[in-house]
Design a protein around this motif. Structure first.
Motif, PDB file in Angstrom:
ATOM      1  N   LYS A 127     -11.640 -32.836  37.259  1.00  0.00           N
ATOM      2  CA  LYS A 127     -12.164 -31.649  36.568  1.00  0.00           C
ATOM      3  C   LYS A 127     -11.732 -30.367  37.280  1.00  0.00           C
ATOM      4  O   LYS A 127     -11.426 -29.360  36.635  1.00  0.00           O
TER       5      LYS A 127
ATOM      6  N   GLN B 222      -9.529 -27.264  35.745  1.00  0.00           N
ATOM      7  CA  GLN B 222      -9.951 -25.862  35.783  1.00  0.00           C
ATOM      8  C   GLN B 222      -8.889 -24.995  36.445  1.00  0.00           C
ATOM      9  O   GLN B 222      -8.659 -23.847  36.032  1.00  0.00           O
TER      10      GLN B 222
ATOM     11  N   ASP C 273     -25.032 -21.290  38.954  1.00  0.00           N
ATOM     12  CA  ASP C 273     -23.934 -22.211  38.695  1.00  0.00           C
ATOM     13  C   ASP C 273     -24.148 -22.869  37.337  1.00  0.00           C
ATOM     14  O   ASP C 273     -24.957 -23.791  37.206  1.00  0.00           O
TER      15      ASP C 273
ATOM     16  N   GLU D 169     -22.373 -24.922  35.799  1.00  0.00           N
ATOM     17  CA  GLU D 169     -21.841 -26.285  35.727  1.00  0.00           C
ATOM     18  C   GLU D 169     -22.401 -27.182  36.826  1.00  0.00           C
ATOM     19  O   GLU D 169     -21.784 -28.179  37.194  1.00  0.00           O
TER      20      GLU D 169
ATOM     21  N   ILE E 161     -22.645 -31.064  35.957  1.00  0.00           N
ATOM     22  CA  ILE E 161     -21.436 -31.879  35.814  1.00  0.00           C
ATOM     23  C   ILE E 161     -20.664 -31.970  37.133  1.00  0.00           C
ATOM     24  O   ILE E 161     -19.800 -32.833  37.278  1.00  0.00           O
TER      25      ILE E 161
ATOM     26  N   ARG F  31     -14.270 -23.090  42.543  1.00  0.00           N
ATOM     27  CA  ARG F  31     -14.810 -22.779  41.223  1.00  0.00           C
ATOM     28  C   ARG F  31     -15.241 -21.314  41.151  1.00  0.00           C
ATOM     29  O   ARG F  31     -15.663 -20.718  42.134  1.00  0.00           O
TER      30      ARG F  31
END
Length: 235
Positions: A44, A48, A117, A119, A122, A163
């Protein structure tokens, strides 16, 4: 007869200050060696990164193909082949832990406000012993290369990514400094990577770290059909 001394002035009343309350928020980080159980998160993160770099048309990796190539059966020891450092974050301190190849790096970060956050679920960490609060925030994927000019091995960074909600908090620098420390510990000569020419923020960040940007160098790449065509060339 001498006059009596005047009485002493009354003592000032003790002043009690209210107990100070801590302000801001502390985010705890850990950098550790990734394992095959982390591959879904690594996949993932790479996707991204492809979105950020506007290169999704080149993205072909699957979780299964990453697991097979990054963590094959009888894989060589870390740092001798493809290696991944994973960045994890928590609102609670991490417990110190040991690894025969690498001792995880722990660091607190004092922030003005907690980080929202979107996300978090996940990217919840699957590490053994991790609490439900531990989140994967980024990674760096690297492998050994060699400098004939230095006559020393080094590390080449294929990917480094944090991220979006965790950027500009010193976490990217922490990933790079952890890798640099490992290279120095092993007596390696350098750590190198590439940066997209339009990514001005990254270029400025790397220059502030002391990295030398080499504008006269260009990447040459054979891949896909071109690679196959050249492999089949009748020499």
């Amino acid at each position: 007869m001498a006059a009596a001394a005047p009485p002493p002035p009354p003592s000032a009343a003790a002043i009690t200050l209210p107990e100070s309350t801590p302000s801001g928020h502390t985010l705890f980080s850990r950098i550790r060696l990734a394992t095959v159980d982390d591959v879904p998160h690594i996949h993932k993160l790479i996707h991204q990164m492809a979105v950020f770099e506007r290169l999704t048309h080149l993205f072909q990796a699957t979780a299964d193909s990453l697991a097979a190539t990054l963590f094959p059966p009888n894989a060589p020891p870390p740092f001798t082949s493809f290696t991944v450092f994973l960045l994890e974050l928590s609102n609670s301190p991490f417990f110190p832990s040991q690894n025969p190849h690498f001792t995880p790096v722990l660091k607190p970060h004092h922030l003005d406000l907690p980080i929202a956050d979107p996300e978090k679920e996940i990217f919840r960490s699957s590490a053994a012993g991790a609490t439900g609060d531990v989140t994967v925030g980024g990674f760096v994927l690297f492998f050994p290369n060699y400098s004939s000019f230095l006559a020393k091995p080094g590390f080449y960074i294929e990917d480094i990514f944090v991220r979006e909600c965790y950027r500009r908090k010193g976490l990217g620098q922490m990933l790079l400094s952890t890798l640099a420390a490992q290279a120095a510990k092993m007596g390696y000569g350098r750590v190198e990577w590439v940066v997209l020419d339009w990514n001005a923020n990254a270029i400025k960040f790397y220059e502030q770290m002391g990295a030398e940007i080499l504008p006269e160098w260009r990447i040459c790449r054979l891949t896909g059909e071109s690679l196959q065509a050249y492999a089949n060339l009748n020499i």
